[in-house]
Design a protein around this motif. Sequence first.
Motif, PDB file in Angstrom:
ATOM      1  N   LEU A  89       0.832  -1.203   0.000  1.00  0.00           N
ATOM      2  CA  LEU A  89       0.000   0.000   0.000  1.00  0.00           C
ATOM      3  C   LEU A  89       0.866   1.253   0.000  1.00  0.00           C
ATOM      4  O   LEU A  89       0.602   2.214  -0.736  1.00  0.00           O
ATOM      5  CB  LEU A  89      -0.909  -0.014   1.227  1.00  0.00           C
ATOM      6  CG  LEU A  89      -1.951   1.101   1.331  1.00  0.00           C
ATOM      7  CD1 LEU A  89      -2.880   1.076   0.136  1.00  0.00           C
ATOM      8  CD2 LEU A  89      -2.742   0.964   2.622  1.00  0.00           C
ATOM      9  N   TYR A  90       1.923   1.255   0.798  1.00  0.00           N
ATOM     10  CA  TYR A  90       2.844   2.389   0.846  1.00  0.00           C
ATOM     11  C   TYR A  90       3.481   2.615  -0.522  1.00  0.00           C
ATOM     12  O   TYR A  90       3.572   3.756  -1.009  1.00  0.00           O
ATOM     13  CB  TYR A  90       3.926   2.131   1.898  1.00  0.00           C
ATOM     14  CG  TYR A  90       4.938   3.241   2.024  1.00  0.00           C
ATOM     15  CD1 TYR A  90       4.746   4.289   2.909  1.00  0.00           C
ATOM     16  CD2 TYR A  90       6.106   3.240   1.258  1.00  0.00           C
ATOM     17  CE1 TYR A  90       5.674   5.318   3.032  1.00  0.00           C
ATOM     18  CE2 TYR A  90       7.046   4.262   1.364  1.00  0.00           C
ATOM     19  CZ  TYR A  90       6.824   5.295   2.253  1.00  0.00           C
ATOM     20  OH  TYR A  90       7.750   6.310   2.360  1.00  0.00           O
ATOM     21  N   PRO A 203     -14.928   2.242   7.899  1.00  0.00           N
ATOM     22  CA  PRO A 203     -14.447   1.764   6.593  1.00  0.00           C
ATOM     23  C   PRO A 203     -14.740   0.297   6.332  1.00  0.00           C
ATOM     24  O   PRO A 203     -15.030  -0.089   5.202  1.00  0.00           O
ATOM     25  CB  PRO A 203     -12.935   2.040   6.658  1.00  0.00           C
ATOM     26  CG  PRO A 203     -12.625   2.194   8.108  1.00  0.00           C
ATOM     27  CD  PRO A 203     -13.854   2.778   8.732  1.00  0.00           C
ATOM     28  N   PHE A 204     -14.681  -0.565   7.370  1.00  0.00           N
ATOM     29  CA  PHE A 204     -14.946  -1.989   7.138  1.00  0.00           C
ATOM     30  C   PHE A 204     -16.420  -2.225   6.821  1.00  0.00           C
ATOM     31  O   PHE A 204     -16.761  -3.137   6.072  1.00  0.00           O
ATOM     32  CB  PHE A 204     -14.529  -2.807   8.358  1.00  0.00           C
ATOM     33  CG  PHE A 204     -13.062  -3.105   8.406  1.00  0.00           C
ATOM     34  CD1 PHE A 204     -12.521  -4.128   7.645  1.00  0.00           C
ATOM     35  CD2 PHE A 204     -12.217  -2.344   9.190  1.00  0.00           C
ATOM     36  CE1 PHE A 204     -11.167  -4.405   7.672  1.00  0.00           C
ATOM     37  CE2 PHE A 204     -10.852  -2.610   9.224  1.00  0.00           C
ATOM     38  CZ  PHE A 204     -10.327  -3.629   8.473  1.00  0.00           C
ATOM     39  N   ARG A 351      -9.078   2.266   1.787  1.00  0.00           N
ATOM     40  CA  ARG A 351      -7.825   1.664   1.310  1.00  0.00           C
ATOM     41  C   ARG A 351      -7.182   0.772   2.363  1.00  0.00           C
ATOM     42  O   ARG A 351      -6.754  -0.339   2.077  1.00  0.00           O
ATOM     43  CB  ARG A 351      -6.867   2.766   0.868  1.00  0.00           C
ATOM     44  CG  ARG A 351      -5.690   2.271   0.031  1.00  0.00           C
ATOM     45  CD  ARG A 351      -4.991   3.445  -0.628  1.00  0.00           C
ATOM     46  NE  ARG A 351      -5.837   4.067  -1.635  1.00  0.00           N
ATOM     47  CZ  ARG A 351      -5.652   5.304  -2.096  1.00  0.00           C
ATOM     48  NH1 ARG A 351      -4.666   6.042  -1.617  1.00  0.00           N
ATOM     49  NH2 ARG A 351      -6.448   5.799  -3.020  1.00  0.00           N
ATOM     50  N   SER A 352      -7.099   1.262   3.589  1.00  0.00           N
ATOM     51  CA  SER A 352      -6.484   0.465   4.652  1.00  0.00           C
ATOM     52  C   SER A 352      -7.305  -0.787   4.949  1.00  0.00           C
ATOM     53  O   SER A 352      -6.765  -1.878   5.136  1.00  0.00           O
ATOM     54  CB  SER A 352      -6.326   1.305   5.922  1.00  0.00           C
ATOM     55  OG  SER A 352      -5.437   2.378   5.705  1.00  0.00           O
ATOM     56  N   ALA A 353      -8.627  -0.618   4.984  1.00  0.00           N
ATOM     57  CA  ALA A 353      -9.503  -1.760   5.236  1.00  0.00           C
ATOM     58  C   ALA A 353      -9.371  -2.799   4.125  1.00  0.00           C
ATOM     59  O   ALA A 353      -9.310  -4.008   4.376  1.00  0.00           O
ATOM     60  CB  ALA A 353     -10.950  -1.296   5.367  1.00  0.00           C
ATOM     61  N   SER A 356      -6.110  -4.643   4.375  1.00  0.00           N
ATOM     62  CA  SER A 356      -6.160  -5.568   5.515  1.00  0.00           C
ATOM     63  C   SER A 356      -6.863  -6.858   5.127  1.00  0.00           C
ATOM     64  O   SER A 356      -6.426  -7.960   5.499  1.00  0.00           O
ATOM     65  CB  SER A 356      -6.892  -4.911   6.695  1.00  0.00           C
ATOM     66  OG  SER A 356      -6.206  -3.762   7.145  1.00  0.00           O
ATOM     67  N   ILE A 357      -7.951  -6.723   4.380  1.00  0.00           N
ATOM     68  CA  ILE A 357      -8.676  -7.913   3.917  1.00  0.00           C
ATOM     69  C   ILE A 357      -7.796  -8.740   2.985  1.00  0.00           C
ATOM     70  O   ILE A 357      -7.735  -9.975   3.080  1.00  0.00           O
ATOM     71  CB  ILE A 357      -9.983  -7.497   3.217  1.00  0.00           C
ATOM     72  CG1 ILE A 357     -10.953  -6.894   4.230  1.00  0.00           C
ATOM     73  CG2 ILE A 357     -10.624  -8.699   2.504  1.00  0.00           C
ATOM     74  CD1 ILE A 357     -12.204  -6.307   3.618  1.00  0.00           C
ATOM     75  N   THR A 358      -7.086  -8.065   2.080  1.00  0.00           N
ATOM     76  CA  THR A 358      -6.202  -8.760   1.144  1.00  0.00           C
ATOM     77  C   THR A 358      -5.165  -9.601   1.873  1.00  0.00           C
ATOM     78  O   THR A 358      -4.960 -10.780   1.566  1.00  0.00           O
ATOM     79  CB  THR A 358      -5.490  -7.746   0.228  1.00  0.00           C
ATOM     80  OG1 THR A 358      -6.460  -7.035  -0.543  1.00  0.00           O
ATOM     81  CG2 THR A 358      -4.519  -8.444  -0.708  1.00  0.00           C
TER      82      THR A 358
END
Length: 446
Positions: A89-90, A203-204, A351-353, A356-358
């Motif tokens: 992501l970064y 977000p989730f 994006r963060s959520a 995290s799922i990925t």
Amino acid sequence: MAGGSLAPIGVSKERAEQYHGKVTSYVIISCIFAAIGGSIFGYDIGISEIQELISADKLDVCDETILISQTTKSVLINLYNYFLKAVPLYLSEMAPFHLRGGLNMMFQLATTLGIFSANMINYGTSKLEPWGWRLSLGLAAAPALLMTLGGIFVPETPNSLVERGKTEEGRKILEKIRGTDNIHAELQDITDASELAKSIEHPFKNILKKRNRPQLVMAILMPTFQILTGINSILFYAPVLFHSMGFGGNASLYSSALTGAVLASSTLVCIATVDKWGRRTLLIGGGIQMITCQVIVAVILGVKFSSETELSKSFSVLVVVVICLFVAAFGWSWGPLGWTVPSEIFPLEIRSAGQSITVAVNLFFTFVIGQSFLSLLCAFKFGIFLFFAGWITVMTIFVYVFLPETKGIPIDEMIFVWRKHWFWKTIVPRYPDANESDVMQSDSME
């Protein structure tokens, strides 16, 4: 549009042609330090190979002791890898959009180099009985230390800074990593996306909404398919596989080291071509090559093991070559792109959520396959390769039908990709957060 009738719509214009900037040494150094996290991931995979069993005079892949040993090691590997959700992501947020694929794949390159290094260290420390395995495990601290030091010096991404209200600081970082002060269009996209992100409290929960359905599907299926290629089974148990094919102890280590080298070198092919040929071409081409290799291995083992207890030297070498071709196909397709595509498709507010799922899905299926592979191998024998070939066929068809091309699309304008796709445009609304009556009203006023 009807003034005030619509909820925040995030990025509303395609401004990619207005983006300016170049690849700066600052962004490359930042991406290299961040990507070191992949070397920890790869080293853990490589070090998990059962080096203490390779030197044994007799090896039974169905032995219960091996199963227990691999269960313990797989648990530890997944605990290590849990802390790497953030690296792809970064990289996606830092890289310029026209080279995002290549720079993002530094994570995969570091991963493959970690695997290769672990294979070499496994070979060296196997001579140091009985404490060699402790040394190989302890050396994992080296990439972890480098990543920690890098984390002190690498900057926050502009997206993260703007989202947290540090717009001026985000602007300065964006100018620095792009090498120009003409960053208005890109900063505007980031700001628009940030405004929508701030309006999202959960977000989730938001990721489950209909407008985010294609991204959610990709976040689940891309890492699932990546593991169901069977690559982790080969990397985890390469020494066992090669030993069972008639190779000696040292030859097994040589063979597993060879697959690590092939994986690392093939990743360079993907880095060089992904932003030129696109994601779909590499995923589909790699899928076809992997299917072919799996079927060939299954046929060889099925025919030869039905009449012989061990493969002849010539057939053993052929199997190793085909497996290396399989690993190469994975290295320039699903290996890096299984991380790259999910990391670049999510809007900022989820994006963060999404990432995290990925990662959670990837680790879950890594764990499942890690625990079940030897049992499947004992039950299916050569059919295990047909099992994975079937899954690769499914995922290759899935990419052809449902995955749009994301090459050259700014990360904060990715929503337009889904709205233009023949299938997803029937699911994704034209305007985010707009209900049907709002969309009809705004269309009538345009």
